[in-house]
Design an enzyme around this catalytic site. Structure first.
Site, PDB file in Angstrom:
ATOM      1  N   GLU A 274       0.826  -1.221   0.000  1.00 13.20           N
ATOM      2  CA  GLU A 274       0.000   0.000   0.000  1.00 13.20           C
ATOM      3  C   GLU A 274       0.856   1.266   0.000  1.00 13.20           C
ATOM      4  O   GLU A 274       0.790   2.069   0.937  1.00 13.20           O
ATOM      5  CB  GLU A 274      -0.886   0.018   1.253  1.00 13.20           C
ATOM      6  N   CYS A 343      -2.244  34.026  10.455  1.00 13.04           N
ATOM      7  CA  CYS A 343      -1.936  34.712  11.713  1.00 13.04           C
ATOM      8  C   CYS A 343      -1.462  33.758  12.800  1.00 13.04           C
ATOM      9  O   CYS A 343      -2.107  33.629  13.850  1.00 13.04           O
ATOM     10  CB  CYS A 343      -3.177  35.443  12.195  1.00 13.04           C
TER      11      CYS A 343
HETATM   12  N1  LLP Z   1      -1.565   2.018   4.495  1.00 13.28           N
HETATM   13  C1  LLP Z   1      -2.094   2.494   5.635  1.00 13.28           C
HETATM   14  C2  LLP Z   1      -3.001   1.644   6.411  1.00 13.28           C
HETATM   15  C3  LLP Z   1      -1.796   3.813   6.066  1.00 13.28           C
HETATM   16  O1  LLP Z   1      -2.333   4.269   7.200  1.00 13.28           O
HETATM   17  C4  LLP Z   1      -0.916   4.610   5.296  1.00 13.28           C
HETATM   18  C5  LLP Z   1      -0.580   5.975   5.720  1.00 13.28           C
HETATM   19  C6  LLP Z   1      -0.395   4.069   4.097  1.00 13.28           C
HETATM   20  C7  LLP Z   1      -0.732   2.761   3.739  1.00 13.28           C
HETATM   21  C8  LLP Z   1       0.524   4.837   3.207  1.00 13.28           C
HETATM   22  O2  LLP Z   1       1.714   5.148   3.824  1.00 13.28           O
HETATM   23  P1  LLP Z   1       2.896   5.830   2.965  1.00 13.28           P
HETATM   24  O3  LLP Z   1       3.352   4.833   1.933  1.00 13.28           O
HETATM   25  O4  LLP Z   1       2.333   7.039   2.322  1.00 13.28           O
HETATM   26  O5  LLP Z   1       3.932   6.142   3.967  1.00 13.28           O
HETATM   27  N2  LLP Z   1       0.209  12.874   6.908  1.00 13.28           N
HETATM   28  C9  LLP Z   1       1.477  12.254   7.195  1.00 13.28           C
HETATM   29  C10 LLP Z   1       1.494  10.793   6.744  1.00 13.28           C
HETATM   30  C11 LLP Z   1       0.384   9.962   7.336  1.00 13.28           C
HETATM   31  C12 LLP Z   1       0.396   8.534   6.855  1.00 13.28           C
HETATM   32  C13 LLP Z   1      -0.855   7.837   7.269  1.00 13.28           C
HETATM   33  N3  LLP Z   1      -0.970   6.480   6.813  1.00 13.28           N
HETATM   34  C14 LLP Z   1       2.595  13.060   6.557  1.00 13.28           C
HETATM   35  O6  LLP Z   1       2.334  14.102   5.975  1.00 13.28           O
HETATM   36  O7  LLP Z   1       3.769  12.675   6.685  1.00 13.28           O
END
Ligand code: LLP
Length: 420
Positions: A274, A343
């Site tokens: 994922e 702000c």
């Molecule tokens: N699968 C699940 C169950 C997840 O919760 C997430 C991300 C992913 C896959 C994908 O993860 P990635 O490959 O993108 O690392 N807003 C935060 C990141 C939050 C990630 C949440 N879950 C940021 O800006 O760093």
């Protein structure tokens, strides 16, 4: 690979001059490169060779329909965490049989929608959710294919707010309880246990935490098989980090894939991955214009027309994003604090950052914002959500327009006791 290169002193995205998009669309805006999305997806896929693999793009990273469709056309499925994301994935043409549904709090109505659309699998995160899903699926006369999300109690060594695989985090079933819960699942109607899944965190820049977690889940699958469960799928989540700073060297997809194959391929399971950030993170920039250059007592500020409501990562996670001028300059760089108009002092993209000298109306590009940029935006300070633009070869298209003020203010309604 850098898909935002300078040619004759001007930044280009694919074959489109970034300043030309700014002239036509106005600033600030997000700009995504199709060449980069394609390169990242293919690099990831090719790394796994002939492994039986389904890449489910974690759409939470960037839910723009055009981005999902670009990846879907390359063969991606989707990982979703809400009915809204499921609807977006389906609307972008991702086949239901390539969609997995993660998330700690799927509601009854979300389960109904997913079951009616016959998605590939539910990644179940707790015992109460298991019972709820069994009840809903049975009442619809459906069978839900499920995996249990295992909490392997592994430290992903990433920012605390995006670490999810430790026992103190809210995610998944403790690995020590997986056998028990699987035995219960086997007794339930409307449920077919097909595998296990995990996701230990995001922006992970070492292979060791992955390997530790994957080894743990592999052992669990062997135990479950001994217990008589027919386990055919293993979902390894996302989390592979990307370079944000020049000297960042996260593991390459081929290194990650080689480790995955070494640790899990003897199981003969279908492998699901994922990735979110890896596919889209470096494919996006945020283009913004200098509104004022202000000399404070101690600092020199570049006040730009983008703000924390457009890109929250620096203020929320102290995240580093490279910031480059859209027009190259050979003048010596100087130190700036680069801030937005909101702000709050937290509305800061960078402090003490070396950039070539900038003046009012100059454009700059905040790099690596394709993931968790536009999707986390808000209209704080009644600022309009900013447009998203997709570039392909020498064409560009606005794939989400800038709303009007009426669009935003019109979402509110008066109350009957307030006079007109
Ligand atoms: N699968 C699940 C169950 C997840 O919760 C997430 C991300 C992913 C896959 C994908 O993860 P990635 O490959 O993108 O690392 N807003 C935060 C990141 C939050 C990630 C949440 N879950 C940021 O800006 O760093």
């Amino acid at each position: 690979m850098n898909f935002f290169e300078y040619r004759d002193g001007e930044m280009y995205a694919d074959n489109v001059r970034v300043s030309e998009v700014a002239e036509q669309v106005g600033t600030p805006f997000y700009l995504y490169s199709t060449a980069s999305l394609t390169y990242q997806f293919n690099q990831f896929k090719d790394a796994f060779g002939d492994l039986d693999l389904l890449i489910c793009y974690a759409v939470k990273a960037n839910t723009n329909q055009a981005v999902i469709k670009t990846l879907g056309d390359l063969g991606a499925g989707a990982d979703v965490v809400s009915e809204g994301e499921l609807r977006r994935a389906l609307a972008a043409g991702i086949p239901a049989e390539k969609i997995v549904y993660s998330g700690v709090a799927k509601t009854e109505s979300e389960m109904i929608f997913a079951l009616e659309n016959e998605i590939y699998q539910f990644n179940v995160e707790s015992e109460p959710e298991l019972y709820q899903l069994s009840e809903v699926a049975s009442s619809l006369d459906k069978i839900a294919d499920i995996t249990f999300r295992v909490n392997p109690d592994v430290d992903a060594k990433t920012h605390a707010k995006i670490s999810t695989g430790k026992s103190e985090n809210k995610f998944g079933v403790p690995w020590t309880k997986v056998r028990e819960i699987c035995a219960r699942a086997a007794e339930l109607s409307g449920i077919k246990l097909v595998g296990l899944d995990l996701h230990i965190g995001s922006q992970i820049t070492e292979l060791d935490p992955f390997e530790e977690a994957f080894t743990r889940i592999t052992g669990l699958i062997e135990t479950l098989r001994e217990d008589g469960h027919d386990i055919t799928r293993l979902d390894l989540g996302g989390g592979l980090g990307i370079p944000y700073e020049g000297d960042d060297v996260p593991p390459l997809p081929r290194e990650y894939a080689a480790m995955v194959k070494r640790v899990v391929s003897h199981l003969g399971c279908k492998i699901i991955i994922e990735p979110g950030r890896f596919l889209v993170g470096n494919a996006g920039i945020l283009v913004s214009k200098v509104v004022y250059v202000k000399s404070g007592e101690k600092r020199k500020f570049l006040i730009i027309d983008a703000a924390m409501n457009d890109l929250v990562r620096p203020s929320m996670y102290d995240a580093y994003h490279r910031i480059d001028p859209v027009k190259e300059s050979d003048e010596d760089s100087t130190l700036y604090d680069i801030v937005g108009p909101v702000c709050e002092s937290g509305d800061t993209f960078a402090t003490n950052r070396l950039v070539t000298p900038m003046k009012k109306d100059d454009l700059l590009a905040i790099r690596s914002v394709g993931a968790y940029g536009a999707v986390m935006a808000s209209t704080y300070n009644t600022r309009k959500l900013i447009p998203e633009v997709l570039v392909k070869a020498d064409e560009f298209a606005v794939v989400r327009p800038r709303p009007s003020y009426d669009d935003i203010i019109g979402l509110d309604q008066s109350a009957p006791w307030l006079s007109e």
